[in-house]
Design an enzyme around this catalytic site. Structure first.
Site, PDB file in Angstrom:
ATOM      1  N   ARG A   1      58.688 -52.366-109.074  1.00 13.39           N
ATOM      2  CA  ARG A   1      58.989 -51.300-108.123  1.00 13.39           C
ATOM      3  C   ARG A   1      57.740 -50.773-107.413  1.00 13.39           C
ATOM      4  O   ARG A   1      56.693 -50.597-108.040  1.00 13.39           O
ATOM      5  CB  ARG A   1      59.683 -50.132-108.829  1.00 13.39           C
ATOM      6  CG  ARG A   1      60.922 -50.521-109.598  1.00 13.39           C
ATOM      7  CD  ARG A   1      61.523 -49.316-110.313  1.00 13.39           C
ATOM      8  NE  ARG A   1      62.620 -49.695-111.192  1.00 13.39           N
ATOM      9  CZ  ARG A   1      63.351 -48.834-111.887  1.00 13.39           C
ATOM     10  NH1 ARG A   1      63.103 -47.535-111.804  1.00 13.39           N
ATOM     11  NH2 ARG A   1      64.326 -49.264-112.668  1.00 13.39           N
TER      12      ARG A   1
ATOM     13  N   HIS B   1      52.516 -49.035-108.157  1.00 13.35           N
ATOM     14  CA  HIS B   1      53.595 -49.979-108.435  1.00 13.35           C
ATOM     15  C   HIS B   1      53.586 -50.338-109.909  1.00 13.35           C
ATOM     16  O   HIS B   1      52.563 -50.235-110.598  1.00 13.35           O
ATOM     17  CB  HIS B   1      53.460 -51.252-107.580  1.00 13.35           C
ATOM     18  CG  HIS B   1      52.362 -52.184-108.005  1.00 13.35           C
ATOM     19  ND1 HIS B   1      52.529 -53.167-108.952  1.00 13.35           N
ATOM     20  CD2 HIS B   1      51.060 -52.273-107.612  1.00 13.35           C
ATOM     21  CE1 HIS B   1      51.409 -53.827-109.122  1.00 13.35           C
ATOM     22  NE2 HIS B   1      50.487 -53.306-108.326  1.00 13.35           N
ATOM     23  N   CYS B   2      54.759 -50.747-110.404  1.00 10.62           N
ATOM     24  CA  CYS B   2      54.863 -51.259-111.761  1.00 10.62           C
ATOM     25  C   CYS B   2      55.231 -52.735-111.671  1.00 10.62           C
ATOM     26  O   CYS B   2      54.884 -53.403-110.699  1.00 10.62           O
ATOM     27  CB  CYS B   2      55.884 -50.456-112.577  1.00 10.62           C
ATOM     28  SG  CYS B   2      57.557 -50.494-111.894  1.00 10.62           S
ATOM     29  N   MET B   3      55.960 -53.261-112.646  1.00 16.37           N
ATOM     30  CA  MET B   3      56.285 -54.684-112.651  1.00 16.37           C
ATOM     31  C   MET B   3      57.194 -55.075-111.492  1.00 16.37           C
ATOM     32  O   MET B   3      57.078 -56.161-110.937  1.00 16.37           O
ATOM     33  CB  MET B   3      56.965 -55.058-113.971  1.00 16.37           C
ATOM     34  CG  MET B   3      56.042 -55.046-115.165  1.00 16.37           C
ATOM     35  SD  MET B   3      54.830 -56.367-115.111  1.00 16.37           S
ATOM     36  CE  MET B   3      55.889 -57.792-115.289  1.00 16.37           C
TER      37      MET B   3
END
Length: 502
Positions: A32, A28-30
């Site tokens: 998504r 995961h990113c910030m």
């Protein structure tokens, strides 16, 4: 209660992406949840988008489900647990409908090949690798940046003088060693041993390099910064791979790490630190010159083109530039300008809401996505509203250009606005603002820039975002037009099966 809700969200998503057996990777990113999928044809995208916690989806190199900041960090571990449990419980025997699976797999391979032919260029794949190195650092940048902002405020107000030195140490510690983390992540991304990448990058920040001379100059601790660390770790990775290939297994554990650190370390000290230092200095000088001399025009171009850059994946090239500027100057002057693109998107969405008074599905999407848009999370508005409609996406970019020109103009007359971290945007950027003038001036300029972006994005979209035919086609109650039961699926205009191409 919160954990059970996050687990319920993960449990709702898993079957709609093909089940545990279809998951090859989870990250995961910030904002998504990023999934590697064995077969994308097994995804039920319409049902996935209909989930309350899902703000949108992006079909890219990984399959990305937009959940929003905070939420995604809590759902991801629950999702990983469910995947592990599902794989453990799944028998090794083939699925009963093997023929259908083969057909779906062939279809998925065909879709992936077509998508890769368009998007997986060597340059874009390289940019994704760069992003994978820096994105994991963003939470620390944000946390330390906010603490630095609080500390600066306390110092200016002459409050808590016994505490501010401690806050300064907490805020600055990560930035002092950021090269080590970049080296670690670079080696990991390029297939080397992460700790060796970190070890080589640590040379750059070691105080003892001040006693070494290269190219007729004394080196400085930190010279070359994150760019030097990146280059050193890439070099270390290739040396390590060469050693793994040629060094006998019996002595590999001794020889390979020694040669890797020694050779790449010497090249770093007597070459990379100087070269990367010159490049880093050039980046800082260029960014300052750009906004000092062409501020309004540069802001107009950067603010107006940032959303298309995001759609093309080219915005990832800016991440090391932001990080270099923060390392050099304490803040990046580019991020507040680029953040105006989100302001244009918000203004655009409000105009669409006003114009399409009878389209309940689009208005519902906007009402649910607008709060996140104000906080700088733009994906729900982009993929749910402006991109599918087409022209409003362009008018949103006009709003971003106006806001960027406003902030750029003030930079040109000497009032620089910067951010001490990357990642947040919109209102979420306020705690991270810094500049060469007082905090009040910096906040006022950034806030006014957002307001300009909102207003111009709204006006441009309201008057130029729709043709007469678009208003005729879209300004209707989609549920009534479909003659459906009280709870039908949203109309195609709000959530197309594929994001529009820009």
């Amino acid at each position: 209660m919160a954990d059970s809700k996050n687990r319920a969200t993960a449990a709702a998503i898993l079957p709609l992406v093909g089940g545990a057996s279809n998951i090859t990777s989870v990250a995961h990113c910030m904002t998504r949840l990023r999934l590697g999928l064995a077969d994308r044809a097994l995804v039920d995208e319409d049902a996935l988008k209909a989930l309350p916690d899902v703000m949108g989806v992006v079909d890219d190199e990984t399959y990305q489900i937009v959940l929003g900041p905070g939420k995604v960090a809590r759902v991801t571990p629950e999702f990983e647990t469910l995947v592990e449990e599902g794989k453990a419980a799944t028998p090794a025997a083939p699925e009963p409908h093997a023929v259908t699976a083969d057909e779906l797999a062939a279809q998925g391979a065909e879709l992936r090949a077509a998508r890769k032919a368009k998007n997986a260029t060597p340059f874009k794949l390289f940019l994704r690798r760069i992003a994978n190195i820096f994105v994991p650092l963003i939470p620390a940048l944000i946390g330390c940046g906010i603490i630095a902002g609080i500390n600066g405020l306390l110092i200016n107000l002459h409050w808590l003088p016994g505490v501010t030195p401690a806050l300064a140490a907490i805020a600055s510690g990560f930035m002092a060693l950021i090269a080590v983390f970049v080296g670690h992540n670079t080696a990991k991304e390029f297939g080397g041993t992460p700790i060796l990448g970190g070890a080589v990058a640590a040379i750059i920040v070691y105080a003892g390099v001040a006693n070494i001379e290269a190219f007729g100059q004394k080196l400085s601790p930190g010279q070359g910064g994150v760019l030097g660390a990146l280059g050193a770790a890439v070099l270390a990775t290739y040396i390590e791979k060469w050693c793994r290939k040629w060094v006998p297994e019996a002595v590999d554990v001794l020889v390979t790490p020694t040669l890797t650190v020694l050779v790449s370390g010497l090249v770093t000290i007597f070459g990379l630190m100087f070269v990367a230092g010159e490049i880093s200095t050039g980046i800082g000088t260029a960014a300052n010159w750009l906004l000092d001399n062409t501020g309004a025009f540069a802001g107009l171009v950067l603010g107006g083109l940032f959303l298309p850059l995001v759609m093309l994946g080219l915005h990832q090239a800016l991440i090391p530039i932001h990080t270099t500027l923060i390392e050099q100057q304490g803040y990046t002057v580019l991020l507040p300008v680029l953040a105006m693109a989100g302001a244009g998107q918000v203004g655009c969405a409000i105009a669409v809401f006003k114009r399409l008074k009878h389209n309940k599905s689009i208005r519902t999407t906007i009402k649910s996505a607008l709060p996140a848009g104000f906080l700088g999370v733009g994906e729900p508005l982009i993929y749910g509203v402006s991109l599918p409609l087409g022209r409003p996406f362009i008018t949103a970019c006009v709003g971003g250009a106006a806001g960027g020109a406003f902030v750029g103009f003030f930079s040109m007359i000497g009032d620089k606005v910067g951010s001490t971290a990357i990642g947040p945007s919109g209102w979420a950027l306020f705690p991270l603002l810094d500049g060469n003038k007082g905090l009040g001036t910096t906040v006022a300029i950034y806030g006014a820039g957002l307001l300009v972006g909102y207003i111009v994005g709204f006006v441009a979209t309201y008057f130029f975002g729709f043709s007469k035919q678009m208003l005729v086609d879209l300004n209707v109650d989609s549920r009534a037009a479909a003659g459906a039961s009280p709870a039908p699926a949203p109309a195609d205009t709000t959530e197309p099966k594929e994001p529009a191409k820009v």
